[in-house]
Enzyme design. Structure first.
Site, PDB file in Angstrom:
ATOM      1  N   SER A   1       0.831  -1.203   0.000  1.00 46.92           N
ATOM      2  CA  SER A   1       0.000   0.000   0.000  1.00 46.92           C
ATOM      3  C   SER A   1       0.861   1.247   0.000  1.00 46.92           C
ATOM      4  O   SER A   1       1.960   1.272   0.567  1.00 46.92           O
ATOM      5  CB  SER A   1      -0.886  -0.015   1.250  1.00 46.92           C
ATOM      6  OG  SER A   1      -1.484   1.242   1.469  1.00 46.92           O
TER       7      SER A   1
ATOM      8  N   TYR B   1      -2.410  -0.619  10.825  1.00 42.93           N
ATOM      9  CA  TYR B   1      -2.597  -1.197   9.492  1.00 42.93           C
ATOM     10  C   TYR B   1      -1.382  -0.912   8.610  1.00 42.93           C
ATOM     11  O   TYR B   1      -0.801  -1.819   8.004  1.00 42.93           O
ATOM     12  CB  TYR B   1      -3.861  -0.634   8.828  1.00 42.93           C
ATOM     13  CG  TYR B   1      -3.876  -0.858   7.338  1.00 42.93           C
ATOM     14  CD1 TYR B   1      -4.067  -2.123   6.797  1.00 42.93           C
ATOM     15  CD2 TYR B   1      -3.677   0.208   6.453  1.00 42.93           C
ATOM     16  CE1 TYR B   1      -4.054  -2.334   5.419  1.00 42.93           C
ATOM     17  CE2 TYR B   1      -3.672   0.013   5.085  1.00 42.93           C
ATOM     18  CZ  TYR B   1      -3.858  -1.253   4.576  1.00 42.93           C
ATOM     19  OH  TYR B   1      -3.843  -1.448   3.220  1.00 42.93           O
TER      20      TYR B   1
ATOM     21  N   LYS C   1       1.781  -3.466   6.855  1.00 41.00           N
ATOM     22  CA  LYS C   1       2.275  -3.478   5.480  1.00 41.00           C
ATOM     23  C   LYS C   1       3.789  -3.250   5.449  1.00 41.00           C
ATOM     24  O   LYS C   1       4.523  -3.911   4.706  1.00 41.00           O
ATOM     25  CB  LYS C   1       1.558  -2.414   4.640  1.00 41.00           C
ATOM     26  CG  LYS C   1       0.085  -2.672   4.417  1.00 41.00           C
ATOM     27  CD  LYS C   1      -0.156  -3.925   3.567  1.00 41.00           C
ATOM     28  CE  LYS C   1      -1.616  -4.087   3.204  1.00 41.00           C
ATOM     29  NZ  LYS C   1      -1.885  -5.343   2.475  1.00 41.00           N
TER      30      LYS C   1
END
Length: 336
Positions: free
Chosen positions: A124, A148, A152
């Site tokens: 991302s 989050y 990643k």
């Protein structure tokens, strides 16, 4: 030989499965259906005339992963499976670290055990953090502002370290920006659980009457209309990027990070006005204070994807918005 798609019934995963089946690839999906619907499989078959193998399981389940790799002759993996809501990750970080990081570790250990070394990872643009100026380039320093994003970033580091430790591995971390749109058939699209976390599904649900009005977080950014600017990319372009990445793995060794974006920015209010135009619906909205951690402008430098994958985003914003409206108007309650 088969391709394993983790999280293959999700939004981006399902569109990628359609592109792979349309290219006559043999596909095995593994998904625990926590953020998706089993009905996606019927829709994929309607679009392609083909049915992928489906295994309902969790990538954190080591025994299930070993059985899967022992049962199917898997050559490469596209890894989408993961929790992805920023706000939820702040409220429940342990769930995110366990599901995203531990799940990836179990997957990688199973891959290594069964000598499967080709991997495309769904990363991302959130890994660029708050302090890089757009256009964002792969060589920029990375950071994260929430659990989050941190997952990643952690997984990317694991993959870089893994590839450095063993020359058998071929890995591409695809850093994508803001996927929107839906398949042109209107049969599959974004179907978030509960209140959407992302702008366009929220706008679409206001247009179809499921939500009353949109909240626009801040109108005092240093942009042409005061609202945040992001790089929106059609989900089908994104899916094609994964197919191209799989092909590139045949010549690539080691681990590379590659942006998938259009290289163009669009503001929140431009999205709202554009969606009103294609849908013929009014999108009422309130301006509310900025969210912590949001920045004014984020868009990609996508030159490396063109050079390395022979890929460019093809679809224009009006197609993204039109396809979103077709999906939402045909499926006002998603897959239910």
């Amino acid at each position: 030989m088969a391709l394993l798609i983790t999280g293959g019934t999700g939004y981006i995963g399902s569109h990628t499965v359609v592109e792979l089946l349309s290219a006559d690839q043999e596909v095995v999906i593994v998904d625990n259906l926590s953020n998706s619907s089993i009905k996606v499989l019927q829709r994929i078959e309607q679009i392609t005339g083909k049915t992928p193998v489906f295994v309902e399981s969790d990538i954190c389940d080591r025994v299930a992963m070993d059985v899967l790799f022992s049962t199917y002759n898997i050559d490469s993996v596209i890894h989408f499976a993961g929790l992805k809501a920023v706000g939820e990750s702040c409220q429940n970080p342990l769930s995110y670290y366990h599901n995203n990081v531990t799940g990836t570790l179990v997957l990688l250990e199973s891959m290594a055990k069964h000598q499967v070394y080709n991997l495309v990872f769904s990363s991302s643009a959130t890994v660029y953090g708050e302090h890089n100026a757009s256009p964002l380039v792969e060589s920029m320093p990375t950071s994260a502002t929430n659990p989050y994003g941190q997952t990643k970033l952690m997984i990317e580091q694991i993959l870089f370290d893994l590839a450095a430790s063993d020359p058998n591995w071929s890995i591409i971390n695809l850093r994508y920006f803001n996927p929107i749109g839906a398949h042109e058939s209107g049969l599959i699209g974004e179907n978030p659980n509960g209140i959407p976390n992302n702008l366009l599904p929220y706008v679409a649900q206001v247009a179809v009457g499921r939500l009353e009005k949109l909240q626009v977080f801040g109108d005092d950014y240093d942009t042409h209309d005061g609202t945040g600017i992001r790089d929106y990319i059609h989900v089908v372009d994104l899916a094609i990027g994964h197919v191209k990445a799989l092909l590139a793995l045949q010549q690539l060794k080691g681990c590379r990070a590659i942006n998938l974006g259009t290289g163009n920015g669009t503001s929140v209010l431009e999205i709202v006005k554009g969606f009103e135009s294609v849908s013929g619906k009014d999108i009422p909205y309130d301006i509310v204070p900025r969210r912590s951690g949001d920045i004014a402008t984020v868009y990609a430098n996508a030159q490396l994807a063109h050079q390395t994958l022979d890929w460019r985003a093809e679809k224009k914003l009006v197609e993204m918005l039109t396809d979103t409206w077709r999906w939402q108007s045909k499926n006002p309650n998603g897959f239910e």
